[in-house]
Design a protein around this motif. Structure first.
Motif, PDB file in Angstrom:
ATOM      1  N   SER A 248       0.850  -1.188   0.000  1.00  0.00           N
ATOM      2  CA  SER A 248       0.000   0.000   0.000  1.00  0.00           C
ATOM      3  C   SER A 248       0.887   1.240   0.000  1.00  0.00           C
ATOM      4  O   SER A 248       2.089   1.163   0.249  1.00  0.00           O
ATOM      5  CB  SER A 248      -0.933   0.000   1.212  1.00  0.00           C
ATOM      6  OG  SER A 248      -0.182  -0.034   2.411  1.00  0.00           O
TER       7      SER A 248
ATOM      8  N   SER B 147      -1.546   8.357  -1.288  1.00  0.00           N
ATOM      9  CA  SER B 147      -1.951   8.842  -2.605  1.00  0.00           C
ATOM     10  C   SER B 147      -1.089  10.040  -2.992  1.00  0.00           C
ATOM     11  O   SER B 147      -1.366  11.176  -2.622  1.00  0.00           O
ATOM     12  CB  SER B 147      -3.434   9.236  -2.602  1.00  0.00           C
ATOM     13  OG  SER B 147      -3.812   9.777  -3.850  1.00  0.00           O
TER      14      SER B 147
ATOM     15  N   ILE C   9     -14.107   5.214  -0.375  1.00  0.00           N
ATOM     16  CA  ILE C   9     -13.298   4.018  -0.660  1.00  0.00           C
ATOM     17  C   ILE C   9     -13.965   2.784  -0.052  1.00  0.00           C
ATOM     18  O   ILE C   9     -14.050   1.724  -0.697  1.00  0.00           O
ATOM     19  CB  ILE C   9     -11.869   4.189  -0.119  1.00  0.00           C
ATOM     20  CG1 ILE C   9     -11.150   5.321  -0.865  1.00  0.00           C
ATOM     21  CG2 ILE C   9     -11.081   2.888  -0.268  1.00  0.00           C
ATOM     22  CD1 ILE C   9      -9.776   5.664  -0.301  1.00  0.00           C
TER      23      ILE C   9
ATOM     24  N   THR D 268      -7.362   9.277  -6.629  1.00  0.00           N
ATOM     25  CA  THR D 268      -6.814   8.126  -5.903  1.00  0.00           C
ATOM     26  C   THR D 268      -7.218   6.816  -6.551  1.00  0.00           C
ATOM     27  O   THR D 268      -6.402   5.896  -6.694  1.00  0.00           O
ATOM     28  CB  THR D 268      -7.284   8.161  -4.439  1.00  0.00           C
ATOM     29  OG1 THR D 268      -6.796   9.356  -3.819  1.00  0.00           O
ATOM     30  CG2 THR D 268      -6.781   6.960  -3.665  1.00  0.00           C
TER      31      THR D 268
ATOM     32  N   ASN E 215      -5.346   3.001  -7.317  1.00  0.00           N
ATOM     33  CA  ASN E 215      -5.926   1.682  -7.071  1.00  0.00           C
ATOM     34  C   ASN E 215      -6.093   0.857  -8.336  1.00  0.00           C
ATOM     35  O   ASN E 215      -5.704  -0.317  -8.371  1.00  0.00           O
ATOM     36  CB  ASN E 215      -7.272   1.838  -6.356  1.00  0.00           C
ATOM     37  CG  ASN E 215      -7.110   2.175  -4.888  1.00  0.00           C
ATOM     38  OD1 ASN E 215      -6.151   1.774  -4.244  1.00  0.00           O
ATOM     39  ND2 ASN E 215      -8.039   2.939  -4.342  1.00  0.00           N
TER      40      ASN E 215
ATOM     41  N   MET F   7      -9.876  -2.803  -0.803  1.00  0.00           N
ATOM     42  CA  MET F   7     -10.553  -1.523  -0.595  1.00  0.00           C
ATOM     43  C   MET F   7     -10.993  -1.356   0.862  1.00  0.00           C
ATOM     44  O   MET F   7     -10.970  -0.250   1.411  1.00  0.00           O
ATOM     45  CB  MET F   7     -11.773  -1.407  -1.527  1.00  0.00           C
ATOM     46  CG  MET F   7     -11.429  -1.311  -3.016  1.00  0.00           C
ATOM     47  SD  MET F   7     -10.336   0.081  -3.421  1.00  0.00           S
ATOM     48  CE  MET F   7      -8.746  -0.753  -3.523  1.00  0.00           C
TER      49      MET F   7
ATOM     50  N   THR G 111      -7.682  -0.452   2.824  1.00  0.00           N
ATOM     51  CA  THR G 111      -7.225   0.917   2.578  1.00  0.00           C
ATOM     52  C   THR G 111      -8.275   1.943   3.010  1.00  0.00           C
ATOM     53  O   THR G 111      -7.925   3.041   3.447  1.00  0.00           O
ATOM     54  CB  THR G 111      -6.872   1.109   1.093  1.00  0.00           C
ATOM     55  OG1 THR G 111      -7.989   0.745   0.264  1.00  0.00           O
ATOM     56  CG2 THR G 111      -5.680   0.252   0.707  1.00  0.00           C
TER      57      THR G 111
ATOM     58  N   ASN H 123      -3.832   3.873  -0.356  1.00  0.00           N
ATOM     59  CA  ASN H 123      -4.362   3.096  -1.465  1.00  0.00           C
ATOM     60  C   ASN H 123      -3.380   1.986  -1.820  1.00  0.00           C
ATOM     61  O   ASN H 123      -2.327   1.840  -1.200  1.00  0.00           O
ATOM     62  CB  ASN H 123      -4.580   3.996  -2.681  1.00  0.00           C
ATOM     63  CG  ASN H 123      -3.448   4.985  -2.887  1.00  0.00           C
ATOM     64  OD1 ASN H 123      -3.653   6.183  -2.743  1.00  0.00           O
ATOM     65  ND2 ASN H 123      -2.260   4.500  -3.169  1.00  0.00           N
TER      66      ASN H 123
END
Length: 405
Positions: free
Chosen positions: A80, A83, A114, A240, A245, A265, A268, A284
């Motif tokens: 991860s 952003s 998200i 983002t 993603n 998802m 994050t 993300n």
């Protein structure tokens, strides 16, 4: 025993040190290449030095934990990241109505969106329906003013900026992966020389408190405004998703890994929600840096590369402990040095966004309109240029497609 049967026994065992080192390198490259962009963005929307440092720490902790959980649970080198395009959007948007509390409220809204993407697949489909040329043109327009910083910095403080640019240029040729981190190292040398020259004061003349070097979280009570929702949260969410993603899933797929979309998802989104009140704008799936942990260079055996994902997350936790020191370097930096580093860090993303925006001749005119509106920086009724750019591009595209039909 036959020769064929003896082959598996003669194959050397892979050492865990290789993926662990690959994870450390992934975190170092990801952090040092873009932390200046994050701090610039948070400061631009109203964060104080302490609040920006808190945001950097919150992002490091949440993306580290999210990466460890996903890599460990699914045995994939899932990493991860914060952003970076989203941070660039913050820097380009500037202060919003309601100040820093409204920005924190927008961060929470992005986290909610998200999470909603994980729970409602149709929302992800709606984001995917935005033409890539429009989304990338909006991103390119947002990045343009920041990418100009190394050039304008030459006029403001040439002797401090030139070493940074030269270092970046040389290592872009010799070791592209390390070009921006080494440019930051050159900036650090410039900062240290400046400190020795003027003492412990910052570039603005203020004296930096030693307590500011200790990592800490500073929480802010969020407020919610319509301007922050429409002109800030929505563009941040779209950037983002479209620039981090979705490409992150594609990068992992190119190495043979199918990232579980909903759990990714959820992880994050929860991480973004937990970090928002402390100043974290969004985390993300990693996109560009994802290849460092997922490629054969990290570990020849694809089934063991998940170790690199866990190592990356753990390294982010360690780097988070140094977040206040990194933030202090930004405060101590001479004029134009840190914006130059941030601009250099975004050159690759800007070039990629421009290429994707104008790649399809049939979509070029709407993309150009989107790019120009985003780059103009205009804001109406407290709504940032990014939103108007997206709206203008979609409108022009709809009119042109209607005329063709």
């Amino acid at each position: 025993m036959s020769e064929t049967a003896s082959l598996p026994e003669s194959r050397p065992r892979s050492s865990s040190s290789r993926p662990i080192v690959a994870g450390i390198v992934t975190a170092l490259v990801g952090f040092t290449s873009s932390f200046a962009v994050v701090l610039t963005g948070l400061t631009a929307v109203g964060a104080t030095h302490a609040q920006a440092a808190s945001g950097l720490l919150a992002l490091s902790l949440t993306m580290g934990i999210a990466g460890i959980v996903l890599a460990w649970r699914y045995r994939m080198p899932i990493t991860s990241a914060w952003s970076t395009p989203g941070a660039a959007l913050l820097a380009a948007s500037g202060a919003i109505e309601g100040g820093w509390p409204a920005a924190v409220g927008a961060f929470l809204i992005v986290a909610g969106l998200i999470l909603l993407t994980a729970l409602v697949p149709q929302l992800g489909s709606l984001i995917a329906a935005i033409p890539p040329s429009i989304a990338q043109a909006m991103l390119a327009g947002v990045l343009l003013p920041l990418c100009l910083a190394p050039i304008t910095g030459l006029g403001k403080n040439p002797w401090a900026v030139i070493p940074v640019i030269l270092t970046w240029l040389v290592f872009t040729r010799l070791a592209p992966r390390w070009a921006v981190p080494l440019a930051f190292l050159a900036a650090t040398v410039v900062i240290v020389i400046g400190i020795v020259t003027r003492g412990s004061s910052t570039g603005s003349g203020a004296v930096l408190d030693a307590a500011a070097l200790l990592p800490h979280l500073e929480f802010t009570m969020p407020t919610f405004t319509v301007g922050a929702l429409v002109g800030f949260a929505l563009p941040l969410f779209i950037v983002t998703m479209a620039s981090q993603n979705v490409p992150g899933v594609a990068v992992m797929r190119s190495f043979g890994y199918e990232v579980p979309w909903r759990p990714a998802m959820l992880a994050t989104g929860i991480g973004s929600a937990l970090g928002a009140a402390a100043g974290g704008h969004a985390i993300n799936l990693a996109a560009i840096s994802a290849a460092l942990a997922a490629s054969p260079d990290a570990e020849p055996d694809p089934k063991r590369r998940w170790i690199a994902g866990v190592s990356t997350g753990a390294s982010y936790l360690v780097l988070g402990g140094c977040s206040a020191a990194f933030a202090a370097l930004v405060v101590l930096a001479p004029v134009a040095v840190i914006p130059a580093v941030a601009g250099l860090a975004l050159f690759g993303a800007f070039g990629s966004a421009v290429q994707q925006a104008i790649d399809d001749p049939g979509e070029r005119t709407p993309a150009v309109v989107t790019f120009l509106v985003a780059a103009s920086g205009m804001a109406f009724w407290g709504v940032s240029a990014a939103f108007w750019a997206l709206l203008a591009g979609l409108l022009v595209r709809a009119v042109l497609h209607l005329a063709r039909r």
